[in-house]
Scaffold this active site. Structure first.
Site, PDB file in Angstrom:
ATOM      1  CG  PHE A 173      -1.794  -1.277   1.237  1.00 34.80           C
ATOM      2  CD1 PHE A 173      -2.736  -1.576   0.259  1.00 34.80           C
ATOM      3  CD2 PHE A 173      -1.578  -2.198   2.254  1.00 34.80           C
ATOM      4  CE1 PHE A 173      -3.456  -2.763   0.305  1.00 34.80           C
ATOM      5  CE2 PHE A 173      -2.299  -3.382   2.302  1.00 34.80           C
ATOM      6  CZ  PHE A 173      -3.245  -3.670   1.327  1.00 34.80           C
ATOM      7  NE  ARG A 174       2.822   4.344  -4.697  1.00 30.30           N
ATOM      8  CZ  ARG A 174       3.734   3.704  -5.441  1.00 30.30           C
ATOM      9  NH1 ARG A 174       3.723   2.398  -5.508  1.00 30.30           N
ATOM     10  NH2 ARG A 174       4.664   4.354  -6.073  1.00 30.30           N
TER      11      ARG A 174
END
Length: 195
Positions: A173-174
């Site tokens: 999710f970065r």
């Protein structure tokens, strides 16, 4: 998680060793960013040939664009990106030319045709016809047919002494893990960065 208590050179060694085990080609490839005299950025891939606690070394023609830019502004950046490991390391520092002895020693390890090519190529300058390079290479091969190939005076290395080393590792999710180590007069300080 990247260990903020780690020595950045020890951490670099671990990550480089792991990259050497997983990257298909040139795990020592790094982007070298320089600037022109008017501040325009310039980047290209070079190969890390050695490193220690004094810095990170690559070799090139001293008359190349990169060397011209380093001569004007020795502040450079290096970037290692290992896609298979989902990691990168950014290094910012000062480049200085290696000693003649160090350049000579490395030059002797290069394949013979690469050593001859260092004499034949006017790196970064316009080449009107590929055949001209091939002809120059043939001339240099003949010139050194029965002789050792000395290092050209215009060929050497640059050692980048790091002022900052940033480690980045991909997370879902970065929400990546980032840590930067900054060189100070008393050693290295470390902090985590938002992704």
């Amino acid at each position: 998680m990247i260990d903020l208590a780690a020595d950045p050179f020890d951490l670099f060694a671990i990550w480089m060793t792991q990259a050497e085990a997983s990257e298909l080609n040139d795990p020592n490839a790094m982007t070298l960013a320089t600037t022109t005299k008017d501040g325009r950025p310039s980047a290209r891939i070079v190969l890390l040939k050695s490193w220690d606690r004094l810095g990170f070394v690559f070799y090139t023609n001293l008359e190349s664009r990169k060397s011209d830019e380093i001569a004007v502004n020795p502040h450079v950046a290096l970037l290692f990106h290992w896609k298979s490991r989902k990691r990168q390391i950014r290094i910012e520092g000062i480049a200085a030319q290696v000693s003649d002895a160090e350049a000579d020693a490395y030059f002797e390890t290069r394949p013979r045709l690469s050593r001859i090519g260092a004499w034949a190529s006017d790196q970064s300058r316009p080449l009107p016809d590929r055949r001209l390079l091939e002809q120059r290479l043939e001339q240099e091969i003949a010139k050194y047919a029965d002789a050792p190939v000395p290092r050209p005076p215009h060929w050497s290395g640059w050692c980048v002494t790091p002022e900052a080393i940033e480690f980045w590792e991909d997370r879902d999710f970065r929400l990546h893990d980032r840590a930067v180590f900054i060189s100070t007069s008393t050693g290295w300080t470390a902090s985590r960065l938002y992704p």
